[in-house]
Design a protein around this motif. Structure first.
Motif, short mmCIF file in Angstrom:
data_model
loop_
_atom_site.label_atom_id
_atom_site.label_comp_id
_atom_site.label_asym_id
_atom_site.label_seq_id
_atom_site.Cartn_x
_atom_site.Cartn_y
_atom_site.Cartn_z
N ILE A 141 -2.39 -6.24 -8.42
CA ILE A 141 -3.46 -6.18 -7.42
C ILE A 141 -4.83 -6.35 -8.07
O ILE A 141 -5.68 -7.11 -7.61
CB ILE A 141 -3.39 -4.87 -6.63
CG1 ILE A 141 -2.19 -4.88 -5.69
CG2 ILE A 141 -4.67 -4.65 -5.81
CD1 ILE A 141 -1.97 -3.58 -4.96
N ASN A 142 -5.05 -5.62 -9.16
CA ASN A 142 -6.34 -5.69 -9.85
C ASN A 142 -6.62 -7.08 -10.42
O ASN A 142 -7.75 -7.57 -10.37
CB ASN A 142 -6.40 -4.65 -10.97
CG ASN A 142 -6.51 -3.24 -10.44
OD1 ASN A 142 -6.94 -3.03 -9.31
ND2 ASN A 142 -6.11 -2.27 -11.24
N PRO A 189 -3.53 -8.38 -1.40
CA PRO A 189 -3.83 -7.28 -2.32
C PRO A 189 -5.06 -6.48 -1.90
O PRO A 189 -5.12 -5.26 -2.10
CB PRO A 189 -4.08 -7.99 -3.66
CG PRO A 189 -3.38 -9.30 -3.53
CD PRO A 189 -3.55 -9.69 -2.10
N TYR A 190 -6.04 -7.16 -1.32
CA TYR A 190 -7.26 -6.50 -0.85
C TYR A 190 -6.92 -5.53 0.28
O TYR A 190 -7.38 -4.38 0.31
CB TYR A 190 -8.24 -7.56 -0.38
CG TYR A 190 -9.61 -7.05 -0.02
CD1 TYR A 190 -10.22 -6.05 -0.76
CD2 TYR A 190 -10.31 -7.58 1.06
CE1 TYR A 190 -11.49 -5.58 -0.44
CE2 TYR A 190 -11.57 -7.13 1.39
CZ TYR A 190 -12.16 -6.14 0.64
OH TYR A 190 -13.41 -5.67 0.97
N GLU A 240 -4.26 1.66 1.09
CA GLU A 240 -3.92 2.72 0.14
C GLU A 240 -5.01 3.80 0.14
O GLU A 240 -4.72 4.99 0.21
CB GLU A 240 -3.78 2.14 -1.27
CG GLU A 240 -3.51 3.21 -2.33
CD GLU A 240 -3.80 2.73 -3.74
OE1 GLU A 240 -3.38 3.41 -4.69
OE2 GLU A 240 -4.48 1.69 -3.90
N SER A 241 -6.26 3.38 0.09
CA SER A 241 -7.39 4.32 0.09
C SER A 241 -7.41 5.13 1.38
O SER A 241 -7.66 6.35 1.36
CB SER A 241 -8.71 3.57 -0.07
OG SER A 241 -8.76 2.88 -1.30
N ARG A 284 2.61 6.49 -7.06
CA ARG A 284 1.52 6.95 -7.91
C ARG A 284 1.82 8.36 -8.45
O ARG A 284 2.76 9.03 -7.97
CB ARG A 284 0.19 6.96 -7.14
CG ARG A 284 0.14 8.01 -6.04
CD ARG A 284 -1.12 7.87 -5.20
NE ARG A 284 -2.32 8.12 -5.97
CZ ARG A 284 -3.20 7.18 -6.32
NH1 ARG A 284 -3.01 5.92 -5.95
NH2 ARG A 284 -4.27 7.48 -7.02
N LEU A 294 2.33 1.84 -3.39
CA LEU A 294 1.35 2.42 -4.31
C LEU A 294 1.19 3.92 -4.06
O LEU A 294 1.10 4.71 -5.01
CB LEU A 294 0.00 1.72 -4.14
CG LEU A 294 -0.10 0.28 -4.64
CD1 LEU A 294 -1.41 -0.33 -4.20
CD2 LEU A 294 0.03 0.23 -6.16
N ASN A 301 -0.09 -1.98 -9.43
CA ASN A 301 -1.53 -1.76 -9.53
C ASN A 301 -2.21 -2.84 -10.36
O ASN A 301 -3.29 -3.34 -10.01
CB ASN A 301 -1.78 -0.38 -10.15
CG ASN A 301 -3.24 0.02 -10.10
OD1 ASN A 301 -3.84 0.10 -9.03
ND2 ASN A 301 -3.82 0.29 -11.26
N ALA A 329 0.83 -1.21 0.00
CA ALA A 329 0.00 0.00 0.00
C ALA A 329 0.86 1.26 0.00
O ALA A 329 0.59 2.22 -0.72
CB ALA A 329 -0.92 -0.01 1.23
N ARG A 382 -7.41 -9.51 -7.48
CA ARG A 382 -8.70 -9.20 -6.88
C ARG A 382 -9.87 -9.56 -7.79
O ARG A 382 -11.01 -9.71 -7.32
CB ARG A 382 -8.77 -7.72 -6.52
CG ARG A 382 -7.89 -7.32 -5.34
CD ARG A 382 -8.12 -5.87 -4.97
NE ARG A 382 -9.50 -5.66 -4.56
CZ ARG A 382 -10.14 -4.51 -4.69
NH1 ARG A 382 -9.53 -3.47 -5.23
NH2 ARG A 382 -11.39 -4.39 -4.30
N ARG A 435 -5.08 -2.47 -1.03
CA ARG A 435 -5.97 -1.48 -1.65
C ARG A 435 -6.74 -0.69 -0.60
O ARG A 435 -6.91 0.53 -0.73
CB ARG A 435 -6.94 -2.21 -2.59
CG ARG A 435 -7.78 -1.26 -3.43
CD ARG A 435 -6.93 -0.47 -4.39
NE ARG A 435 -6.54 -1.25 -5.54
CZ ARG A 435 -5.59 -0.88 -6.40
NH1 ARG A 435 -4.91 0.23 -6.20
NH2 ARG A 435 -5.30 -1.63 -7.44
#
Length: 204
Positions: free
Chosen positions: A48-49, A90-91, A97-98, A30, A26, A45, A23, A52, A94
């Motif tokens: 992770i996508n 990865p979840y 990161e948020s 970014r 990222l 990125n 995280a 997920r 994310r």
């Protein structure tokens, strides 16, 4: 029950250990980040996508050769930790990161202007400011992880999922399935309540 808690606890700890640095990576790489790097960010990125987007039950079977190589087995608690971590890390990355991106940029820029080291800003400013959101994110991830451990029961991982399948479904004992369902609901409610309580206290 014990197997479910073991799978959840072990997988969560390892996922957090892997997810937190990911995280931070990222956030730093970014666009507009302190260590902006388009290639690194794009690769991380994308990985992770991709992970997920794969349902856990498919990921579980897809990773069997890798799980066998790493854990030495594909059954029981030990045999399901690898796919659970691959699914959950990865979840968590994310979600964290948020949470980190929600921190007021003005606060971060103020510390940067004072020449504070980047790692100190990450740990002592961004993480501290977003700890409430991080706790809520980890609560959500833990609940999702419990759901994944239930699915892992179908491949001999043990736990409540295995109990529901072996006795509730294969042996036509619906009462056992209802008991399993109630236990899962209770666990999830307790986790959500505890996570929300901790998050509220940290926010103050």
């Amino acid at each position: 029950m014990i197997a479910t808690l073991q799978m959840t606890a072990i997988s969560l700890v390892i996922s957090v250990i892997l997810g937190v640095p990911l995280a931070i990576l990222l956030v730093l790489t970014r666009k507009g980040g302190h260590a902006e790097n388009k290639i690194t960010y794009t690769i991380a990125n994308a990985i992770i996508n991709i992970i997920r987007s794969i349902p856990f039950i498919i990921l579980l079977f897809f990773l069997i050769p890798f799980t066998k190589l790493v854990a030495g087995t594909t059954i029981g608690v030990q045999g399901v930790i690898v796919p659970l971590v691959v699914y959950c890390a990865p979840y968590i990355a994310r979600l964290i990161e948020s949470a980190l991106l929600e921190v007021d940029k003005g606060v971060v820029e103020a510390y940067q202007s004072m020449g504070i080291a980047t790692w100190k800003i990450i740990w002592f400013v961004m993480v501290r400011e977003s700890r409430s959101a991080i706790i809520l994110g980890l609560t959500i991830a833990t609940i999702g992880l419990i759901g994944a451990t239930a699915m892992a029961g179908f491949v001999g991982a043990g736990g409540l999922g295995d109990l529901a399948y072996q006795f509730g479904y294969l042996r036509f004992q619906p009462g056992m399935m209802y008991v399993t369902l109630i236990l899962l609901i209770i666990i999830v409610q307790l986790l959500q309540s505890a996570g929300s309580l901790i998050a509220r206290r940290l926010k103050k």
